[in-house]
Design a protein around this motif. Structure first.
Motif, PDB file in Angstrom:
ATOM      1  N   UNK A  50       0.834  -1.205   0.000  1.00 39.35           N
ATOM      2  CA  UNK A  50       0.000   0.000   0.000  1.00 39.35           C
ATOM      3  C   UNK A  50       0.869   1.255   0.000  1.00 39.35           C
ATOM      4  N   UNK A  51       1.937   1.249   0.790  1.00 36.92           N
ATOM      5  CA  UNK A  51       2.851   2.389   0.834  1.00 36.92           C
ATOM      6  C   UNK A  51       3.464   2.627  -0.547  1.00 36.92           C
ATOM      7  N   UNK A  52       3.961   1.581  -1.168  1.00 40.20           N
ATOM      8  CA  UNK A  52       4.559   1.716  -2.496  1.00 40.20           C
ATOM      9  C   UNK A  52       3.570   2.266  -3.512  1.00 40.20           C
ATOM     10  N   UNK A  53       2.335   1.798  -3.463  1.00 39.34           N
ATOM     11  CA  UNK A  53       1.315   2.266  -4.401  1.00 39.34           C
ATOM     12  C   UNK A  53       0.987   3.739  -4.168  1.00 39.34           C
ATOM     13  N   UNK A  54       0.873   4.129  -2.912  1.00 41.71           N
ATOM     14  CA  UNK A  54       0.567   5.532  -2.608  1.00 41.71           C
ATOM     15  C   UNK A  54       1.694   6.455  -3.054  1.00 41.71           C
ATOM     16  N   UNK A  55       2.932   6.063  -2.772  1.00 31.39           N
ATOM     17  CA  UNK A  55       4.065   6.894  -3.189  1.00 31.39           C
ATOM     18  C   UNK A  55       4.172   6.964  -4.709  1.00 31.39           C
ATOM     19  N   UNK A  56       3.940   5.841  -5.375  1.00 34.10           N
ATOM     20  CA  UNK A  56       4.008   5.795  -6.834  1.00 34.10           C
ATOM     21  C   UNK A  56       2.973   6.726  -7.462  1.00 34.10           C
ATOM     22  N   UNK A  57       1.841   6.915  -6.780  1.00 35.95           N
ATOM     23  CA  UNK A  57       0.807   7.804  -7.281  1.00 35.95           C
ATOM     24  C   UNK A  57       1.113   9.276  -7.075  1.00 35.95           C
ATOM     25  N   UNK A  58       2.113   9.586  -6.273  1.00 37.75           N
ATOM     26  CA  UNK A  58       2.459  10.980  -5.972  1.00 37.75           C
ATOM     27  C   UNK A  58       3.683  11.444  -6.746  1.00 37.75           C
ATOM     28  N   UNK A  59       4.712  10.616  -6.788  1.00 37.72           N
ATOM     29  CA  UNK A  59       5.998  11.078  -7.330  1.00 37.72           C
ATOM     30  C   UNK A  59       5.961  11.237  -8.849  1.00 37.72           C
ATOM     31  N   UNK A  60       6.895  12.029  -9.332  1.00 37.92           N
ATOM     32  CA  UNK A  60       7.124  12.204 -10.763  1.00 37.92           C
ATOM     33  C   UNK A  60       8.449  11.510 -11.063  1.00 37.92           C
ATOM     34  N   UNK A  61       8.401  10.330 -11.711  1.00 41.54           N
ATOM     35  CA  UNK A  61       9.608   9.520 -11.890  1.00 41.54           C
ATOM     36  C   UNK A  61      10.787  10.239 -12.555  1.00 41.54           C
ATOM     37  N   UNK A  62      10.524  11.205 -13.398  1.00 40.53           N
ATOM     38  CA  UNK A  62      11.625  11.902 -14.072  1.00 40.53           C
ATOM     39  C   UNK A  62      12.330  12.904 -13.156  1.00 40.53           C
ATOM     40  N   UNK A  63      11.713  13.254 -12.015  1.00 39.58           N
ATOM     41  CA  UNK A  63      12.289  14.260 -11.121  1.00 39.58           C
ATOM     42  C   UNK A  63      12.531  13.765  -9.696  1.00 39.58           C
ATOM     43  N   UNK A  64      11.855  12.704  -9.287  1.00 43.52           N
ATOM     44  CA  UNK A  64      11.874  12.266  -7.893  1.00 43.52           C
ATOM     45  C   UNK A  64      12.526  10.891  -7.752  1.00 43.52           C
ATOM     46  N   UNK A  65      12.958  10.601  -6.516  1.00 41.92           N
ATOM     47  CA  UNK A  65      13.587   9.308  -6.231  1.00 41.92           C
ATOM     48  C   UNK A  65      13.211   8.872  -4.826  1.00 41.92           C
ATOM     49  N   UNK A  66      12.696   7.661  -4.699  1.00 43.51           N
ATOM     50  CA  UNK A  66      12.342   7.088  -3.398  1.00 43.51           C
ATOM     51  C   UNK A  66      13.091   5.770  -3.255  1.00 43.51           C
ATOM     52  N   UNK A  67      13.762   5.586  -2.113  1.00 40.59           N
ATOM     53  CA  UNK A  67      14.413   4.312  -1.799  1.00 40.59           C
ATOM     54  C   UNK A  67      13.682   3.671  -0.633  1.00 40.59           C
ATOM     55  N   UNK A  68      13.290   2.411  -0.787  1.00 36.88           N
ATOM     56  CA  UNK A  68      12.663   1.638   0.287  1.00 36.88           C
ATOM     57  C   UNK A  68      13.612   0.484   0.574  1.00 36.88           C
ATOM     58  N   UNK A  69      14.294   0.567   1.716  1.00 37.00           N
ATOM     59  CA  UNK A  69      15.344  -0.390   2.054  1.00 37.00           C
ATOM     60  C   UNK A  69      14.813  -1.380   3.080  1.00 37.00           C
ATOM     61  N   UNK A  70      14.779  -2.650   2.716  1.00 39.48           N
ATOM     62  CA  UNK A  70      14.291  -3.721   3.590  1.00 39.48           C
ATOM     63  C   UNK A  70      15.435  -4.146   4.504  1.00 39.48           C
ATOM     64  N   UNK A  71      15.287  -3.871   5.802  1.00 38.84           N
ATOM     65  CA  UNK A  71      16.320  -4.195   6.784  1.00 38.84           C
ATOM     66  C   UNK A  71      16.194  -5.648   7.259  1.00 38.84           C
ATOM     67  N   UNK A  72      14.959  -6.173   7.260  1.00 38.81           N
ATOM     68  CA  UNK A  72      14.752  -7.554   7.670  1.00 38.81           C
ATOM     69  C   UNK A  72      13.559  -7.696   8.589  1.00 38.81           C
ATOM     70  N   UNK A  73      13.339  -8.913   9.123  1.00 40.20           N
ATOM     71  CA  UNK A  73      12.207  -9.154  10.017  1.00 40.20           C
ATOM     72  C   UNK A  73      12.258  -8.213  11.223  1.00 40.20           C
ATOM     73  N   UNK A  74      11.164  -7.492  11.463  1.00 39.37           N
ATOM     74  CA  UNK A  74      11.148  -6.438  12.478  1.00 39.37           C
ATOM     75  C   UNK A  74      11.479  -6.945  13.875  1.00 39.37           C
ATOM     76  N   UNK A  75      11.040  -8.143  14.229  1.00 41.96           N
ATOM     77  CA  UNK A  75      11.284  -8.648  15.574  1.00 41.96           C
ATOM     78  C   UNK A  75      12.629  -9.353  15.714  1.00 41.96           C
ATOM     79  N   UNK A  76      13.278  -9.650  14.594  1.00 39.24           N
ATOM     80  CA  UNK A  76      14.525 -10.408  14.652  1.00 39.24           C
ATOM     81  C   UNK A  76      15.759  -9.561  14.350  1.00 39.24           C
ATOM     82  N   UNK A  77      15.574  -8.425  13.728  1.00 40.15           N
ATOM     83  CA  UNK A  77      16.719  -7.618  13.314  1.00 40.15           C
ATOM     84  C   UNK A  77      17.046  -6.583  14.398  1.00 40.15           C
TER      85      UNK A  77
END
Length: 98
Positions: A50-77
């Motif tokens: 849902x987050x990715x879809x919402x951000x994709x609907x806002x940004x302008x790919x030719x001008x903007x850049x979003x990085x979503x970095x997966x750190x790992x399982x929230x309870x184990x990392x």
């Protein structure tokens, strides 16, 4: 539900102030603000999509850049973060009243 949450770092560079404010508002609903354009998020696969879809609907790919970095399982990392200045705290699981 908690078992399938993952920890993400989301950072963005948005070329327009109006779009930047819209992205910031979306991010406030999904995570904890760390710095100017950096958020820490604890997300299930559904909320991550849902987050990715919402951000994709806002940004302008030719001008903007979003990085979503997966750190790992929230309870184990245990992120190893060097913080100069204010202390860094990893998001803990907590109830949210809507």
């Amino acid at each position: 539900m908690a078992g399938n949450e993952r920890l993400y770092i989301v950072t963005y560079d948005i070329g327009d102030q109006k779009r930047w404010r819209r992205v910031f508002k979306v991010m406030e609903a999904y995570g904890r603000w760390l710095q100017f354009s950096v958020f820490q998020c604890r997300l299930t696969p559904r909320r991550r999509a849902a987050l990715g879809a919402r951000l994709d609907g806002i940004i302008k790919p030719s001008e903007d850049h979003v990085l979503i970095i997966d750190i790992g399982p929230a309870d184990a990392v245990d992120p190893r973060v060097e913080s100069l200045g204010r202390p860094f705290e990893s998001i803990k699981r907590e109830a949210v009243v809507v």
